[in-house]
Design an enzyme around this catalytic site. Structure first.
Site, PDB file in Angstrom:
ATOM      1  N   TYR A 149       0.856  -1.183   0.000  1.00 55.05           N
ATOM      2  CA  TYR A 149       0.000   0.000   0.000  1.00 55.05           C
ATOM      3  C   TYR A 149       0.892   1.233   0.000  1.00 55.05           C
ATOM      4  CZ  TYR A 149      -3.634   3.271   1.593  1.00 55.05           C
ATOM      5  OH  TYR A 149      -4.514   4.316   1.711  1.00 55.05           O
ATOM      6  N   ASP A 244       9.281   2.457   0.110  1.00 53.95           N
ATOM      7  CA  ASP A 244       8.251   3.170   0.851  1.00 53.95           C
ATOM      8  C   ASP A 244       8.438   2.791   2.322  1.00 53.95           C
ATOM      9  OD1 ASP A 244       6.007   3.959   2.205  1.00 53.95           O
ATOM     10  OD2 ASP A 244       4.581   3.304   0.678  1.00 53.95           O
ATOM     11  N   LYS A 272       4.504   8.915   9.203  1.00 51.29           N
ATOM     12  CA  LYS A 272       4.259   8.390  10.547  1.00 51.29           C
ATOM     13  C   LYS A 272       5.261   8.900  11.599  1.00 51.29           C
ATOM     14  CE  LYS A 272       1.742   4.421   8.706  1.00 51.29           C
ATOM     15  NZ  LYS A 272       0.335   4.805   8.868  1.00 51.29           N
TER      16      LYS A 272
HETATM   17  N1  HOZ Z   1      -4.150   2.995   6.230  1.00 55.80           N
HETATM   18  C1  HOZ Z   1      -3.548   3.179   7.495  1.00 55.80           C
HETATM   19  C2  HOZ Z   1      -3.074   1.868   8.032  1.00 55.80           C
HETATM   20  N2  HOZ Z   1      -2.252   1.124   7.160  1.00 55.80           N
HETATM   21  C3  HOZ Z   1      -4.419   3.922   8.486  1.00 55.80           C
HETATM   22  C4  HOZ Z   1      -5.736   3.336   8.786  1.00 55.80           C
HETATM   23  C5  HOZ Z   1      -6.591   4.216   9.696  1.00 55.80           C
HETATM   24  O1  HOZ Z   1      -6.144   5.221  10.215  1.00 55.80           O
HETATM   25  O2  HOZ Z   1      -7.769   3.894   9.864  1.00 55.80           O
END
Ligand code: HOZ
Length: 432
Positions: A149, A244, A272
Site C-alpha cells: 500500500y 516506501d 508516521k
Molecule cells: N491505512 C492506514 C493503516 N495502514 C491507516 C488506517 C486508519 O487510520 O484507519
C-alpha cells in the site's frame, strides 16, 4: 479469569451518530471494524502504552496510531516541546528553521537520503515520488507489489493492501483505467516475476516501489536476497528503486529497512514516526534526482502546511528520543516476547498460525506454513481473527482491527504489559 464484559454504551452512541455525519462513521476505513465485526470503540485519550475509551475502559495499545507512537502516546517531552512551539504559532507557510533541523536528522539517519522534501502524509509522499521517478527516467510504467500500500492516489490503487485488502475491495471505482494502465504488479518476494515484467517492457519502466517489509497486508518480511535482487535488476535496466518506508522508517531500525538490510534505494518515502503523531510525510533520495523538484527543478509539488512548525517539532523530539542507546534493542526484546508468545499459545491451543517481528513491528496470521506474499496472507482465517480481535478487546488489548495490518509496539510497553497481553491471548485462543 478477567471480566470480559466491557461497557461501551457511549462508544456505541457516538459511533451511531457518526454514521449520519461521515461515510461509514469514520475518517479512514479500517478503523470502522468492518472486517473484525462489532462496533469500533471511540477513544477519549491516550498516554504511554495505553488508550482510554469514552466509557472509561483502558486498553494496552498495539496500533500506536498506526505507527507514529513509537515512544508511547503523548510522551511528556514531545508534548512539552509542542506547547512551546504552539506559543509561536501553528503554521507559517514560509521557511522555518525547524525544517532544517528535521531535514538534517533525516539525511543523517536514512542511507539513501541526500536531500528531502516534507509533505503532509505518506500518500502525498508516494504521489510525489512517482512523478519524480517518471520525470527523472522519462519512462511512465512503474512496478508495485500485490498487497503493498502506497497511499490512496489513483495510480497506486491496484491490488493494494491496507483498507483495500481489509474490505476486500476491487480496484476502486473512480480510478480511470488510463491512470492505472502504467501500474504493473508482481507478487511480493518474487524476483522472477519482476524480471519478466522488465523483459516484457524494455526501456518503459521508471522503477520499482515497495514496502521493504510489508505492513499493509499484515506483516510480511522480505525473503533473503529479495531486496538485493531488486537492487540488481533495477540497476541492470536503468530503473529506480524506491523504498516506501512510511511504516518501517525509524521503526525497524533508526535508519529504516535500508539500514537493517543494507540495501540502499534511490529514493525513499517516509511518514508516521517523523511527524511524532502530527500529520507529516517526506520523500528524499539521491541529490541528482531530488534537484529535479521545484523550485530547484521542473517537477512540481507543493503544500500550504508542508514543513509546519508543530509537525517539525514533534518529529524532531521523537527522533531525539529514539536516539537514546538501547531503544531498538528494547523494542526488539519486548516485541519478540510478544510475537513468540502469541505463536506458542496458538500452537498450544491447536490453532495453525504463523508470524514474526522485526524490532517494534509484528504480525501473525491464522494459517500454517509461512506467508511470503499477499496470496499467502489471504489464506489466513479472517473469521477466526475477528473473534480473536473481539476477545482481546474485551480483555483490554487493542489490536489493529484487520488481519491485513501490522502491529506496533512502543518503548512505553513494559514486560508486564506483554505478559498481560499474552495471558489475555491464552484465554481467548483457548475458547476460539
Ligand atoms: N491505512 C492506514 C493503516 N495502514 C491507516 C488506517 C486508519 O487510520 O484507519
Amino acid at each position: 479469569m478477567v471480566n470480559t464484559t466491557i461497557k461501551t454504551t457511549k462508544s456505541q452512541e457516538i459511533f451511531a451518530a457518526a454514521q449520519n455525519l461521515m461515510p461509514g462513521g469514520v475518517s479512514s476505513p479500517v478503523r470502522a471494524f468492518k472486517s473484525v465485526g462489532g462496533q469500533p470503540i471511540v477513544f477519549d485519550r491516550v498516554q504511554g502504552a495505553y488508550i482510554w475509551d469514552v466509557d472509561g475502559n483502558r486498553y494496552i495499545d498495539y496500533v500506536g496510531t498506526w505507527g507514529p507512537a513509537i515512544c508511547g502516546h503523548a510522551h511528556p517531552e514531545v508534548i512539552s516541546a509542542l506547547h512551546a512551539a504552539l506559543e509561536k504559532g501553528t503554521s507559517f507557510g514560509a521557511p522555518c528553521a525547524l525544517e532544517n533541523v528535521l531535514a538534517e536528522m533525516v539525511i543523517d539517519a536514512i542511507p539513501s537520503i541526500e536531500m528531502v522534501r516534507f509533505v503532509n502524509s505518506g500518500t502525498e509522499a508516494c504521489m510525489a515520488v512517482l512523478r519524480l521517478m517518471r520525470a527523472f527516467t522519462g519512462r511512465e510504467k512503474v512496478i508495485k507489489f500485490e498487497g503493498c500500500y502506497h497511499g490512496h492516489a489513483d495510480m497506486f490503487l491496484v491490488k493494494a493492501g491496507s483498507g483495500v485488502a481489509t474490505l476486500g475491495l476491487p480496484d476502486s471505482p473512480g480510478v480511470p483505467k488510463s491512470v492505472t494502465s502504467n501500474t504493473l504488479t508482481a507478487p511480493y518476494n518474487d524476483l522472477e516475476a519482476v524480471k519478466a515484467l522488465f523483459a516484457e517492457n524494455p526501456n518503459e519502466i521508471a522503477g520499482v516501489i515497495l514496502e521493504p517489509v510489508v505492513g499493509n497486508a499484515g506483516f510480511i518480511p522480505p525473503d533473503a536476497g529479495f531486496l538485493e535482487g531488486l537492487r540488481e535488476i533495477t540497476h541492470e535496466y536503468g530503473a529506480l528503486l524506491v523504498f516506501d518506508e512510511v511504516m518501517t522508517g525509524f521503526r525497524i531500525a533508526y535508519g529504516g529497512a535500508q539500514e537493517k538490510f543494507g540495501v540502499t534505494p534511490d529514493l525513499t518515502t517516509l511518514g508516521k514516526i517523523i511527524g511524532g503523531g502530527l500529520p507529516v510525510g517526506a520523500y528524499g533520495g539521491r541529490r541528482d534526482i531530488m534537484e529535479m523538484v521545484a523550485p530547484a527543478g521542473p517537477v512540481y509539488q507543493a503544500g500550504t502546511l508542508s514543513g509546519n512548525p508543530l509537525a517539525m517539532t514533534a518529529g524532531i523530539k521523537t527522533l531525539e528520543l529514539l536516539q537514546k542507546p538501547g531503544t531498538y534493542e528494547y523494542l526488539d526484546k519486548i516485541t519478540k516476547k510478544l510475537s513468540d508468545g502469541l505463536l506458542q499459545i496458538a500452537s498450544e491451543c491447536g490453532h495453525e498460525a504463523c508470524g514474526g517481528q522485526i524490532s517494534g513491528m509484528f504480525g501473525f496470521f491464522f494459517t500454517g506454513g509461512k506467508v511470503h506474499n499477499y496470496e499467502d496472507a489471504k489464506k489466513s482465517d479472517t473469521v477466526k481473527f475477528g473473534r480473536f480481535h473481539r476477545g482481546m478487546l474485551e480483555r483490554g488489548v487493542y489490536l489493529a482491527p484487520s488481519q491485513f495490518e501490522a502491529g506496533f509496539t512502543a518503548i512505553a510497553h513494559t514486560d508486564e504489559d506483554i505478559e498481560q497481553t499474552l495471558a489475555a491471548a491464552r484465554e481467548v485462543m483457548s475458547s476460539l
